[in-house]
Design a protein around this motif. Structure first.
Motif, short mmCIF file in Angstrom:
data_model
loop_
_atom_site.label_atom_id
_atom_site.label_comp_id
_atom_site.label_asym_id
_atom_site.label_seq_id
_atom_site.Cartn_x
_atom_site.Cartn_y
_atom_site.Cartn_z
N PHE A 1 0.82 -1.21 0.00
CA PHE A 1 0.00 0.00 0.00
C PHE A 1 0.86 1.26 0.00
N ALA A 2 2.04 1.20 0.58
CA ALA A 2 2.96 2.33 0.49
C ALA A 2 3.37 2.57 -0.97
N TRP A 3 3.61 1.50 -1.70
CA TRP A 3 3.90 1.64 -3.14
C TRP A 3 2.72 2.25 -3.87
N ARG A 4 1.51 1.85 -3.53
CA ARG A 4 0.32 2.43 -4.18
C ARG A 4 0.20 3.92 -3.86
N VAL A 5 0.49 4.30 -2.62
CA VAL A 5 0.46 5.72 -2.27
C VAL A 5 1.50 6.50 -3.05
N LYS A 6 2.66 5.90 -3.25
CA LYS A 6 3.72 6.56 -4.02
C LYS A 6 3.31 6.75 -5.47
N VAL A 7 2.67 5.74 -6.07
CA VAL A 7 2.25 5.83 -7.46
C VAL A 7 1.16 6.88 -7.63
N LEU A 8 0.22 6.95 -6.71
CA LEU A 8 -0.91 7.85 -6.85
C LEU A 8 -0.57 9.28 -6.47
N THR A 9 0.11 9.46 -5.36
CA THR A 9 0.34 10.81 -4.82
C THR A 9 1.72 11.37 -5.12
N SER A 10 2.70 10.51 -5.35
CA SER A 10 4.10 10.93 -5.55
C SER A 10 4.63 11.71 -4.35
N ASN A 11 4.04 11.45 -3.17
CA ASN A 11 4.46 12.12 -1.94
C ASN A 11 5.47 11.22 -1.23
N ILE A 12 6.75 11.53 -1.43
CA ILE A 12 7.81 10.69 -0.88
C ILE A 12 7.82 10.73 0.64
N ILE B 1 -2.38 6.07 8.32
CA ILE B 1 -1.75 6.98 7.36
C ILE B 1 -2.05 6.54 5.92
N ILE B 2 -2.00 5.25 5.67
CA ILE B 2 -2.30 4.75 4.33
C ILE B 2 -3.73 5.12 3.94
N THR B 3 -4.66 4.89 4.83
CA THR B 3 -6.06 5.20 4.54
C THR B 3 -6.26 6.69 4.31
N ALA B 4 -5.69 7.52 5.19
CA ALA B 4 -5.86 8.97 5.07
C ALA B 4 -5.24 9.50 3.78
N ALA B 5 -4.07 9.01 3.42
CA ALA B 5 -3.39 9.50 2.22
C ALA B 5 -4.17 9.15 0.95
N LEU B 6 -4.66 7.92 0.87
CA LEU B 6 -5.40 7.51 -0.32
C LEU B 6 -6.73 8.23 -0.43
N VAL B 7 -7.44 8.36 0.69
CA VAL B 7 -8.74 9.04 0.66
C VAL B 7 -8.56 10.51 0.30
N TRP B 8 -7.57 11.17 0.88
CA TRP B 8 -7.34 12.59 0.59
C TRP B 8 -7.01 12.79 -0.89
N HIS B 9 -6.17 11.94 -1.44
CA HIS B 9 -5.81 12.09 -2.84
C HIS B 9 -6.99 11.84 -3.76
N LEU B 10 -7.79 10.83 -3.47
CA LEU B 10 -8.93 10.51 -4.33
C LEU B 10 -9.99 11.62 -4.27
N ARG B 11 -10.26 12.13 -3.10
CA ARG B 11 -11.24 13.22 -2.99
C ARG B 11 -10.74 14.50 -3.65
N LYS B 12 -9.45 14.72 -3.61
CA LYS B 12 -8.89 15.91 -4.21
C LYS B 12 -8.97 15.87 -5.73
N ASN B 13 -8.93 14.69 -6.31
CA ASN B 13 -8.87 14.55 -7.77
C ASN B 13 -10.20 14.13 -8.37
N VAL C 1 -11.40 3.03 2.84
CA VAL C 1 -11.73 3.30 4.24
C VAL C 1 -12.07 2.00 4.98
N GLN C 2 -12.87 1.16 4.34
CA GLN C 2 -13.27 -0.09 4.99
C GLN C 2 -12.08 -0.99 5.26
N THR C 3 -11.22 -1.17 4.26
CA THR C 3 -10.10 -2.09 4.43
C THR C 3 -9.04 -1.53 5.37
N GLY C 4 -8.79 -0.23 5.29
CA GLY C 4 -7.75 0.36 6.14
C GLY C 4 -8.16 0.44 7.60
N LEU C 5 -9.40 0.83 7.86
CA LEU C 5 -9.84 0.99 9.24
C LEU C 5 -10.06 -0.35 9.93
#
Length: 341
Positions: free
Chosen positions: A104-115, A168-180, A199-203
């Motif tokens: 999931f960290a790799w997925r966050v990197k691919v989607l957000t590019s937030n190192i 952190i994984i859940t918050a980062a993915l949700v924030w990026h998806l809602r922003k875009n 949200v369901q899987t992360g929480l």
């Protein structure tokens, strides 16, 4: 010497945890089969990751069954065997959680590019891995259940960092998806589905780790094992659910309803004409009542089946658009033409 009450209070939660673990393992088997059957074009490293997680889950199930079988069946009546815990579950739980969190960290990197966010997730995941391995070592050195409170710190590091990484994984993915979000109903419906799944899987894993930690600190009787033993299966099932749900992201509810309506509809040979009506009026400077002229343009829609086997684009019976009601004047020919409103 252990009493029957202490044995029941300790192995009751273990039994419930093992049952939940086996049930989730059955779901994991189904998820793995569906993944390899549907997503044959996925990257090789992703397939190897899924296969490795499946092997780790199988080994973890063997550890859990042995944890329950050895003292109660093989060593029945041996109080020393009943009072001791096994170390294998903790190490396998931490290793599985680390693999899933790194993915999931790799997925966050691919989607957000937030190192920075990726580094924080990796640090928390590595910390929980070290905490899980440290807990296993502590159980080897101090296997008695009654002395588990002696290594609270290492257990806190394990479960707390695991919950933080999941949050952190859940918050980062949700924030990026809602922003875009695009504002289009079709794409936003798909994005909302991904957000709900994230949200369901992360929480689920984060809450399970937090409850496990709280019960471990409050109740020294082993009640936390109800949530600790199936924790690894929750991680793998969350990952597999995320991978297998990709097939449904490309279809929205509206497109599914539209496709169902198309499938239920019968072929139509004749389609009603689409008419374009222009309202015209005469020159207001002339005396007399105003007159209204109607110009009707006819456009005929021909079924696609009628056009097969014909060199002309509209088929053999196709008639080009033409005026079906040409504009006429009720006045003399010297009257000026009307103007369009």
């Amino acid at each position: 010497m252990l009493t029957d009450d202490s044995t029941a209070s300790r192995y009751g939660p273990i039994f419930i945890g093992v049952v939940l673990n086996i049930a989730l393992y059955g779901i994991m088997v189904t998820q793995t089969y569906l993944y390899f059957h549907v997503y044959k074009r996925d990257r090789t490293w992703m397939k190897l990751l899924v296969f490795l997680l499946f092997i780790c889950d199988t080994v973890n199930c063997c550890f859990d069954v042995a944890f329950l079988y050895m003292p109660l069946i093989n060593n029945f009546g041996d109080n020393d065997a009943i009072s001791r815990a096994s170390w294998g579950e903790r190490a396998s739980d931490a290793f599985i959680a680390a693999l899933v969190q790194f993915f999931f960290a790799w997925r966050v990197k691919v989607l957000t590019s937030n190192i920075f966010t990726v580094c924080v997730i990796c640090f928390c995941s590595f910390a929980q891995l070290c905490g899980g391995l440290g807990t296993s070592i502590a159980v080897v050195r101090v296997p008695e259940f009654v002395h588990f409170q002696k290594f609270q710190v290492i257990v806190i590091i394990w479960l707390a960092f695991s919950a933080v990484a999941d949050t952190i994984i859940t918050a980062a993915l949700v924030w990026h998806l809602r922003k875009n979000k695009t504002g289009m109903a079709l794409t936003d419906t798909v994005v909302n589905k991904i957000i709900r799944l994230t949200v369901q899987t992360g929480l689920i894993t984060a809450l399970c780790a937090i409850i496990d930690l709280i019960l471990f600190l409050v109740f020294p009787t082993g009640l936390h094992l109800i949530f600790n033993l199936p924790l690894s299966k929750l991680y793998t099932n969350c990952l597999m659910s995320s991978l297998n749900s990709r097939a449904g992201w490309q279809y929205s509810e509206s497109s599914q309803a539209m496709s169902q309506n198309v499938e239920r509809s019968e072929p139509v040979r004749s389609v009603p004409r689409v008419r374009n009506v222009n309202m015209l009026k005469s020159d207001s400077r002339r005396q007399g009542p105003q007159e209204i002229y109607i110009d009707v343009e006819s456009h005929e829609m021909v079924d696609v089946v009628d056009m097969k086997g014909s060199s002309f684009p509209g088929g053999d019976g196709y008639v080009p658009d033409q005026k079906v009601a040409p504009m006429t004047h009720s006045r003399a020919s010297d009257s000026p033409p009307p103007h369009v409103v």
